[in-house]
Design a protein around this motif. Structure first.
Motif, short mmCIF file in Angstrom:
data_model
loop_
_atom_site.label_atom_id
_atom_site.label_comp_id
_atom_site.label_asym_id
_atom_site.label_seq_id
_atom_site.Cartn_x
_atom_site.Cartn_y
_atom_site.Cartn_z
N MET A 1 -77.93 45.10 56.52
CA MET A 1 -77.69 43.89 56.92
C MET A 1 -76.28 43.37 56.49
O MET A 1 -75.60 42.60 57.27
N ILE A 2 -75.99 43.85 55.39
CA ILE A 2 -74.57 43.45 54.89
C ILE A 2 -73.65 44.42 54.44
O ILE A 2 -73.76 45.62 53.93
N ASP A 3 -72.72 44.31 55.42
CA ASP A 3 -71.61 45.70 55.35
C ASP A 3 -70.97 45.53 53.96
O ASP A 3 -70.72 44.52 53.45
N GLY A 4 -70.82 46.71 53.46
CA GLY A 4 -69.76 46.81 52.19
C GLY A 4 -70.73 46.61 50.98
O GLY A 4 -70.50 46.80 50.02
N SER A 5 -72.28 46.63 51.30
CA SER A 5 -73.00 46.35 50.03
C SER A 5 -73.50 47.67 49.40
O SER A 5 -73.48 48.69 50.34
N PHE A 6 -73.85 47.69 48.34
CA PHE A 6 -74.27 48.93 47.65
C PHE A 6 -75.21 48.68 46.42
O PHE A 6 -75.16 47.43 45.89
N MET A 7 -75.95 49.56 45.99
CA MET A 7 -76.95 49.26 44.83
C MET A 7 -76.40 50.15 43.63
O MET A 7 -75.77 50.92 43.56
N SER A 8 -76.06 49.17 42.52
CA SER A 8 -75.45 49.57 41.33
C SER A 8 -76.55 50.01 40.30
O SER A 8 -76.25 51.06 39.47
N ARG A 9 -77.74 49.75 40.46
CA ARG A 9 -78.82 50.00 39.51
C ARG A 9 -80.00 49.65 40.41
O ARG A 9 -79.97 49.18 41.47
N ALA A 10 -81.23 50.10 39.99
CA ALA A 10 -82.53 50.02 40.67
C ALA A 10 -82.64 48.74 41.07
O ALA A 10 -83.70 48.27 41.87
N ASN A 11 -82.32 47.53 40.25
CA ASN A 11 -82.71 46.18 40.46
C ASN A 11 -81.63 45.51 40.85
O ASN A 11 -81.64 44.37 40.65
N THR A 12 -80.26 46.05 41.12
CA THR A 12 -79.19 45.18 41.42
C THR A 12 -78.48 45.58 42.81
O THR A 12 -78.25 46.81 42.97
N VAL A 13 -78.08 44.70 43.76
CA VAL A 13 -77.37 44.84 44.68
C VAL A 13 -75.91 44.32 44.83
O VAL A 13 -75.94 43.15 43.80
N VAL A 14 -74.67 44.72 45.09
CA VAL A 14 -73.47 44.44 44.90
C VAL A 14 -73.18 44.18 46.34
O VAL A 14 -73.23 45.03 47.27
N VAL A 15 -72.48 42.97 46.64
CA VAL A 15 -72.23 42.54 48.15
C VAL A 15 -70.69 41.98 47.99
O VAL A 15 -70.11 41.65 46.98
N PRO A 16 -69.96 42.15 48.97
CA PRO A 16 -68.78 41.49 49.24
C PRO A 16 -68.75 40.10 48.85
O PRO A 16 -69.84 39.19 49.54
N GLY A 17 -68.10 39.37 48.17
CA GLY A 17 -67.76 37.88 47.96
C GLY A 17 -68.09 36.93 49.44
O GLY A 17 -68.80 35.98 49.44
N GLY A 18 -67.53 37.44 50.33
CA GLY A 18 -67.44 36.55 51.72
C GLY A 18 -68.90 36.83 52.20
O GLY A 18 -69.32 36.11 53.29
N LYS A 19 -69.88 37.72 51.81
CA LYS A 19 -71.18 37.84 52.32
C LYS A 19 -72.22 37.20 51.35
O LYS A 19 -73.37 37.43 51.60
N MET A 20 -71.94 36.50 50.25
CA MET A 20 -72.83 35.98 49.36
C MET A 20 -73.89 34.98 50.05
O MET A 20 -74.98 34.76 49.94
N GLU A 21 -73.41 34.07 50.92
CA GLU A 21 -74.34 33.27 51.59
C GLU A 21 -75.21 33.76 52.50
O GLU A 21 -76.50 33.59 52.61
N LEU A 22 -74.67 34.89 53.36
CA LEU A 22 -75.56 35.71 54.22
C LEU A 22 -76.71 36.31 53.17
O LEU A 22 -77.95 36.37 53.59
N ALA A 23 -76.30 36.90 52.05
CA ALA A 23 -76.99 37.66 51.45
C ALA A 23 -78.29 36.45 50.57
O ALA A 23 -79.33 37.07 50.66
N MET A 24 -77.86 35.39 50.45
CA MET A 24 -78.75 34.44 49.99
C MET A 24 -79.66 34.04 50.99
O MET A 24 -80.94 33.79 50.90
N GLN A 25 -79.13 33.81 52.25
CA GLN A 25 -79.98 33.44 53.60
C GLN A 25 -81.24 34.67 53.56
O GLN A 25 -82.34 34.28 53.87
N LEU A 26 -80.85 36.02 53.65
CA LEU A 26 -81.62 37.01 53.67
C LEU A 26 -82.65 37.23 52.59
O LEU A 26 -83.79 37.64 52.70
N ILE A 27 -82.49 36.80 51.35
CA ILE A 27 -83.17 36.95 50.26
C ILE A 27 -84.13 36.07 50.26
O ILE A 27 -85.27 35.97 49.87
N PHE A 28 -83.69 34.47 50.42
CA PHE A 28 -84.45 33.37 49.93
C PHE A 28 -85.27 32.83 51.30
O PHE A 28 -86.31 32.15 51.02
N THR A 29 -85.01 33.25 52.30
CA THR A 29 -85.61 32.74 53.65
C THR A 29 -87.06 33.15 53.44
O THR A 29 -88.00 32.36 53.74
N PRO A 30 -87.31 34.47 53.38
CA PRO A 30 -88.72 34.75 53.01
C PRO A 30 -89.43 34.46 51.90
O PRO A 30 -90.80 34.17 51.77
#
Length: 294
Positions: A249-278
């Protein structure tokens, strides 16, 4: 922690960006029809603006150069923990507001920099939402971190945090660079002992990392833009997090560790929406079941 009366806490130091995270949650609450009792961390400072200035001057006279809003002597940690414990148990508790400026103070006919009287948290709220400095503080006397059902840290890399604080305090509060620098230096021991340790206890941390030179934050003329940053999102317990879905769902994202996702700064709010709505869905489902079982 409480199924009937859940608590969400956003913790991070002054200038870290917790206010932006709060706006994202306000959007989620509005969309999902959730009524939150909002608690501002500043309202649990021990002294108002005038008193704090006088106390700081007294501390300076006796050689205390590290008197700050970050430490226990200038905050009502016990009262904050009592609010969390009371809300989790009964859905109520005592709160007040800190009036930051003339606009906030006008409806109360009080000077800015003062507190409103203590009052009961409004009845009928679905959850308590805290945003401030000390949502996960643990000291020999208190354990605030044990109460929130969802505990989120907002932790920019330190130079970016300072740039954000310098920009805010200079442009919005009229402080000089020297005055803000003095504040940063005074806060450093308490930052190390009372702010940093909280992020060991958070469930999710968001750390914005600029991709531009921030070597000397004290001469930076602007805050690095979101598109000039990456955001490191670390989950303390990744079980149940749908990482493939986030990456899709988040273009340009990747995993740096098994518990860590890295996303572009401009996608931070989208990431929060996707993570916290559930998270909010599950909280409200558990709350409905718990209230129905009474």
């Amino acid at each position: 922690m409480s199924h009937r009366h859940p608590i969400i806490a956003i913790t991070g130091s002054s200038g870290a960006g917790t206010t932006s995270v709060t706006r994202t949650f306000e959007n989620i609450f509005r969309r999902e029809g959730v009524t939150a009792a909002v608690i501002e961390g500043d309202s649990f400072h021990r002294f108002d603006r005038k008193e704090m200035k006088a106390k700081a001057a007294e501390a300076e006279k006796v050689g205390n150069k590290h008197f700050s809003h970050f430490g226990p002597e200038n905050n009502l940690f016990a009262e904050l923990e009592q609010l969390f414990a009371s809300y989790a148990e009964t859905g109520s508790g005592k709160r007040r507001k800190y009036l930051h400026d003339d606009e906030e103070a006008a409806p109360y006919k009080q000077p800015p920099g003062t507190f409103t009287p203590w009052e009961d948290v409004p009845a009928g709220t679905d959850l308590l939402f805290y945003e401030g400095l000390h949502g996960a503080v643990i000291t020999p006397e208190v354990n605030i971190a044990k109460h929130p059902d969802l505990l989120i840290g907002v932790v920019p890399v330190i130079n970016l945090e300072w740039i954000q604080k310098l920009w805010r305090d200079k442009s919005k509060r009229g402080y000089s660079t020297e005055a803000v620098t003095d504040t940063i230096l005074r806060r450093m021991p308490d930052y190390v002992h009372y702010i940093c340790p909280q992020f060991e206890h958070t469930h999710v941390n968001f750390q914005r990392v600029p991709c531009v030179d921030t070597s000397n934050p004290f001469i930076a003329r602007e805050i690095p833009a979101a598109d000039e940053s990456m955001v490191v999102i670390r989950f303390a317990k990744p079980k149940g997090i749908d990482f493939p879905y986030l990456l899709q769902m988040i273009d340009g994202s990747f995993m740096s560790r098994a518990n860590t996702v890295v996303v572009p700064g401009g996608k931070m709010e989208l990431a929060m929406q996707l993570i916290f709505t559930p998270f909010i869905w599950r909280m409200m489902e558990r709350r409905t079941r718990a209230l129905g079982a009474l």
